[in-house]
Write a protein that holds these residues in place. Structure first.
Motif, mmCIF file in Angstrom:
data_model
loop_
_atom_site.group_PDB
_atom_site.id
_atom_site.type_symbol
_atom_site.label_atom_id
_atom_site.label_comp_id
_atom_site.label_asym_id
_atom_site.label_seq_id
_atom_site.Cartn_x
_atom_site.Cartn_y
_atom_site.Cartn_z
ATOM 1 N N GLN A 56 0.817 -1.211 0.000
ATOM 2 C CA GLN A 56 0.000 0.000 0.000
ATOM 3 C C GLN A 56 0.855 1.267 0.000
ATOM 4 O O GLN A 56 0.334 2.360 0.218
ATOM 5 C CB GLN A 56 -0.905 0.015 1.241
ATOM 6 C CG GLN A 56 -1.828 -1.184 1.335
ATOM 7 C CD GLN A 56 -2.780 -1.273 0.154
ATOM 8 O OE1 GLN A 56 -3.353 -0.270 -0.257
ATOM 9 N NE2 GLN A 56 -2.945 -2.473 -0.392
ATOM 10 N N ILE A 57 2.147 1.119 -0.262
ATOM 11 C CA ILE A 57 3.052 2.273 -0.230
ATOM 12 C C ILE A 57 3.375 2.676 -1.654
ATOM 13 O O ILE A 57 3.944 1.895 -2.417
ATOM 14 C CB ILE A 57 4.345 1.933 0.538
ATOM 15 C CG1 ILE A 57 4.005 1.504 1.970
ATOM 16 C CG2 ILE A 57 5.277 3.137 0.561
ATOM 17 C CD1 ILE A 57 5.201 1.034 2.766
ATOM 18 N N ALA A 58 3.012 3.923 -2.006
ATOM 19 C CA ALA A 58 3.233 4.399 -3.367
ATOM 20 C C ALA A 58 4.329 5.452 -3.433
ATOM 21 O O ALA A 58 4.769 5.814 -4.515
ATOM 22 C CB ALA A 58 1.937 4.988 -3.942
ATOM 23 N N GLY A 59 4.787 5.951 -2.307
ATOM 24 C CA GLY A 59 5.836 6.970 -2.312
ATOM 25 C C GLY A 59 7.209 6.353 -2.286
ATOM 26 O O GLY A 59 7.382 5.143 -2.105
ATOM 27 N N SER A 60 8.231 7.203 -2.444
ATOM 28 C CA SER A 60 9.619 6.729 -2.445
ATOM 29 C C SER A 60 10.243 6.803 -1.057
ATOM 30 O O SER A 60 11.451 6.776 -0.919
ATOM 31 C CB SER A 60 10.455 7.568 -3.424
ATOM 32 O OG SER A 60 10.383 8.938 -3.083
ATOM 33 N N ARG B 40 3.549 -8.466 -0.315
ATOM 34 C CA ARG B 40 2.649 -9.508 -0.826
ATOM 35 C C ARG B 40 2.213 -9.181 -2.243
ATOM 36 O O ARG B 40 1.900 -10.086 -3.017
ATOM 37 C CB ARG B 40 1.435 -9.640 0.091
ATOM 38 C CG ARG B 40 1.800 -10.050 1.518
ATOM 39 C CD ARG B 40 0.580 -10.149 2.385
ATOM 40 N NE ARG B 40 -0.360 -11.159 1.891
ATOM 41 C CZ ARG B 40 -1.559 -11.385 2.423
ATOM 42 N NH1 ARG B 40 -1.964 -10.659 3.461
ATOM 43 N NH2 ARG B 40 -2.347 -12.326 1.926
ATOM 44 N N THR B 41 2.164 -7.904 -2.570
ATOM 45 C CA THR B 41 1.821 -7.478 -3.931
ATOM 46 C C THR B 41 2.675 -6.267 -4.308
ATOM 47 O O THR B 41 3.088 -5.495 -3.442
ATOM 48 C CB THR B 41 0.337 -7.089 -4.069
ATOM 49 O OG1 THR B 41 0.062 -5.995 -3.174
ATOM 50 C CG2 THR B 41 -0.567 -8.251 -3.773
ATOM 51 N N VAL B 42 2.917 -6.131 -5.594
ATOM 52 C CA VAL B 42 3.519 -4.912 -6.131
ATOM 53 C C VAL B 42 2.628 -4.443 -7.277
ATOM 54 O O VAL B 42 1.967 -5.249 -7.938
ATOM 55 C CB VAL B 42 4.961 -5.149 -6.645
ATOM 56 C CG1 VAL B 42 5.878 -5.549 -5.508
ATOM 57 C CG2 VAL B 42 4.985 -6.188 -7.757
ATOM 58 N N THR B 43 2.590 -3.143 -7.484
ATOM 59 C CA THR B 43 1.744 -2.564 -8.527
ATOM 60 C C THR B 43 2.628 -1.931 -9.587
ATOM 61 O O THR B 43 3.550 -1.177 -9.266
ATOM 62 C CB THR B 43 0.795 -1.509 -7.942
ATOM 63 O OG1 THR B 43 0.015 -2.103 -6.899
ATOM 64 C CG2 THR B 43 -0.148 -0.983 -9.009
ATOM 65 N N VAL B 44 2.344 -2.251 -10.846
ATOM 66 C CA VAL B 44 3.122 -1.737 -11.964
ATOM 67 C C VAL B 44 2.231 -0.876 -12.846
ATOM 68 O O VAL B 44 1.003 -0.997 -12.834
ATOM 69 C CB VAL B 44 3.744 -2.876 -12.794
ATOM 70 C CG1 VAL B 44 4.694 -3.706 -11.945
ATOM 71 C CG2 VAL B 44 2.651 -3.761 -13.392
ATOM 72 N N ALA B 45 2.870 -0.003 -13.615
ATOM 73 C CA ALA B 45 2.170 0.799 -14.615
ATOM 74 C C ALA B 45 2.522 0.241 -15.986
ATOM 75 O O ALA B 45 3.695 0.186 -16.360
ATOM 76 C CB ALA B 45 2.570 2.267 -14.512
ATOM 77 N N ALA B 46 1.517 -0.194 -16.733
ATOM 78 C CA ALA B 46 1.757 -0.842 -18.027
ATOM 79 C C ALA B 46 0.618 -0.520 -18.982
ATOM 80 O O ALA B 46 -0.440 -0.017 -18.578
ATOM 81 C CB ALA B 46 1.880 -2.357 -17.842
ATOM 82 N N THR B 47 0.860 -0.792 -20.254
ATOM 83 C CA THR B 47 -0.167 -0.588 -21.266
ATOM 84 C C THR B 47 -1.218 -1.687 -21.148
ATOM 85 O O THR B 47 -0.955 -2.751 -20.570
ATOM 86 C CB THR B 47 0.452 -0.608 -22.668
ATOM 87 O OG1 THR B 47 1.008 -1.910 -22.907
ATOM 88 C CG2 THR B 47 1.554 0.437 -22.799
ATOM 89 N N PRO B 48 -2.420 -1.462 -21.686
ATOM 90 C CA PRO B 48 -3.451 -2.515 -21.629
ATOM 91 C C PRO B 48 -2.986 -3.839 -22.226
ATOM 92 O O PRO B 48 -3.330 -4.910 -21.709
ATOM 93 C CB PRO B 48 -4.607 -1.905 -22.427
ATOM 94 C CG PRO B 48 -4.459 -0.429 -22.231
ATOM 95 C CD PRO B 48 -2.970 -0.196 -22.214
ATOM 96 N N GLU B 49 -2.227 -3.801 -23.303
ATOM 97 C CA GLU B 49 -1.727 -5.041 -23.901
ATOM 98 C C GLU B 49 -0.771 -5.768 -22.962
ATOM 99 O O GLU B 49 -0.832 -7.007 -22.819
ATOM 100 C CB GLU B 49 -1.025 -4.723 -25.221
ATOM 101 C CG GLU B 49 -0.546 -5.964 -25.964
ATOM 102 C CD GLU B 49 0.106 -5.634 -27.291
ATOM 103 O OE1 GLU B 49 0.589 -6.556 -27.949
ATOM 104 O OE2 GLU B 49 0.137 -4.444 -27.653
ATOM 105 N N GLN B 50 0.109 -5.008 -22.306
ATOM 106 C CA GLN B 50 1.025 -5.631 -21.354
ATOM 107 C C GLN B 50 0.267 -6.215 -20.169
ATOM 108 O O GLN B 50 0.598 -7.288 -19.664
ATOM 109 C CB GLN B 50 2.044 -4.600 -20.873
ATOM 110 C CG GLN B 50 3.053 -4.186 -21.928
ATOM 111 C CD GLN B 50 3.958 -3.065 -21.443
ATOM 112 O OE1 GLN B 50 3.513 -2.134 -20.753
ATOM 113 N NE2 GLN B 50 5.228 -3.148 -21.787
ATOM 114 N N ILE B 51 -0.761 -5.509 -19.724
ATOM 115 C CA ILE B 51 -1.548 -5.993 -18.590
ATOM 116 C C ILE B 51 -2.270 -7.285 -18.951
ATOM 117 O O ILE B 51 -2.369 -8.223 -18.134
ATOM 118 C CB ILE B 51 -2.543 -4.913 -18.135
ATOM 119 C CG1 ILE B 51 -1.769 -3.762 -17.472
ATOM 120 C CG2 ILE B 51 -3.567 -5.485 -17.166
ATOM 121 C CD1 ILE B 51 -2.633 -2.607 -17.060
ATOM 122 N N ALA B 52 -2.772 -7.370 -20.177
ATOM 123 C CA ALA B 52 -3.430 -8.610 -20.608
ATOM 124 C C ALA B 52 -2.451 -9.782 -20.567
ATOM 125 O O ALA B 52 -2.799 -10.889 -20.130
ATOM 126 C CB ALA B 52 -4.003 -8.431 -22.011
#
Length: 290
Positions: free
Chosen positions: A195-199, A208-220
Motif C-alpha cells: 500500500q506504499i506508493a511513495g519513495s 505480498r503485492t507490487v503494482t506496476v504501470a503498463a499498457t493494456p496489452e502488457q496488462i493482458a
C-alpha cells in the motif's frame, strides 16, 4: 688615543649609514611589491563578472510523500541563473494560484533546502494517489509476489523490473511440452509496493503485492501469465539502458541436454502383380521398376 677613537667613530658612522641605506632599499622594494600585488588583485576583481541569480522556491523542512504543501513549508533562495534545476518553481503565484481548486500534495520525499519541482508535487486539487503517477495510456496492475519472486524485499516504487513466467506448455503448443521459463515483459515501471506508493520506503519490506504501470496489452499478458503459471521479478539497474531480447529456458537447455531427433524408418517398397491360374487369381511379388 684620540686618533684611534676618531677612527672607530668614523667606522661606526659609516656602518650605520650603510645599514640605514640597505634598510631603506629593502623597505622600498617591499612596498613596490605590495603595490604590484594590490594592483593585480584590483585588476582581477574588476575582470570578474557578477553572477546573475534568480529566486527559487525550496523546501523549508523535510517532507514526505502524501503531505499537504503549505506556504509555511517553503521559502525563496537565490540560485545562479544557469544552475536552476529544470521544472523548478520560481513564482509563488504559480505554485499557489489564486484560483486553485484545492491543495498540492508531495509526491516525492524532499529534504530541507531542496528545490521544489513540478514532478515532486501534485497539481492544485489533485490527490497524491496512484492516479497522479500513472502516465497517459497506461494502467495500474497488481502482481502477487513473495520473498523469492519479489527480489527479497528490495523493490521500491520507481524501480524498473523484468517479468519472467514459469509454467507448463502443452504438447500441442510449439511442438513440445514440459515446463519452461520465459521473459515476457521488460522494463516495467513499479509504482507501489503493497500500500506504499511513495519513495519514502526504507529498509527491506517483504511485500505480498507490487503494482506496476503498463499498457493494456502488457496488462493482458501479465494477467494471462499470472493465472497460468508463476511470475518472478528481476530488478533492473538504474543505469541499465540495454534492451533484453526474447529469453526462454526449459529443462533441456538448463541441463545442456540436446534433443535427439527421432529415427526415421523408411519402409521397403514392395511391388506385386496378379496372375490368373485357371479360375484362381494369385498375387505374386515382383521387382519394382520405378
Amino acid at each position: 688615543m684620540r686618533a684611534v677613537f676618531g677612527l672607530v667613530l668614523i667606522v661606526g658612522v659609516a656602518l650605520a649609514g650603510g645599514a640605514v641605506y640597505m634598510a631603506r632599499d629593502y623597505i622600498s622594494q617591499y612596498q613596490a611589491q605590495l603595490a604590484r600585488e594590490r594592483q593585480a588583485t584590483q585588476d582581477a576583481l574588476a575582470n570578474v563578472k557578477s553572477v546573475a541569480t534568480i529566486g527559487v522556491i525550496v523546501s523549508n523542512r523535510s517532507m514526505k510523500y502524501g503531505e499537504r504543501l503549505t506556504q509555511e513549508d517553503i521559502r525563496v533562495v537565490n540560485w545562479p541563473e544557469d544552475a536552476i534545476p529544470e521544472g523548478s518553481f520560481v513564482d509563488m503565484a504559480v505554485l499557489f494560484p489564486e484560483d486553485a481548486k484545492g491543495d498540492r500534495f508531495v509526491l516525492r520525499a524532499m529534504e530541507k533546502d531542496e528545490a521544489l519541482m513540478a514532478v515532486k508535487v501534485t497539481e492544485p486539487g489533485e490527490s497524491a494517489g496512484l492516479t497522479s503517477q500513472i502516465e497517459k495510456g497506461k494502467r495500474a496492475f497488481a502482481i502477487s509476489v513473495d520473498v523469492a519472486s519479489g527480489v527479497s524485499g528490495f523493490l521500491r516504487p520507481g524501480d524498473s523490473i523484468d517479468v519472467y513466467w514459469t509454467g507448463t506448455v502443452s504438447r500441442g503448443l510449439e511442438g513440445g511440452g514440459g515446463e519452461i521459463t520465459r521473459l515476457i515483459q521488460t522494463n516495467i515501471e513499479l509504482i507501489a509496493v503493497d500500500q506504499i506508493a511513495g519513495s519514502d520506503l526504507t529498509g527491506t519490506t517483504i511485500a505480498r503485492t507490487v503494482t506496476v504501470a503498463a499498457t493494456p496489452e502488457q496488462i493482458a499478458a501479465l494477467a494471462q501469465a499470472q493465472n497460468t503459471g508463476r511470475l518472478s521479478l528481476a530488478l533492473v539497474g538504474v543505469q541499465d539502458d540495454t534492451v533484453a531480447s526474447a529469453i526462454e529456458v526449459d529443462q533441456g537447455k538448463l541441463l545442456g541436454i540436446e534433443k535427439i531427433a527421432p529415427e526415421v524408418v523408411v519402409e521397403e517398397r514392395k511391388c506385386f502383380t496378379n496372375i490368373r491360374r485357371g479360375a484362381e487369381i494369385v498375387q505374386t511379388q515382383i521387382p519394382c521398376t520405378n
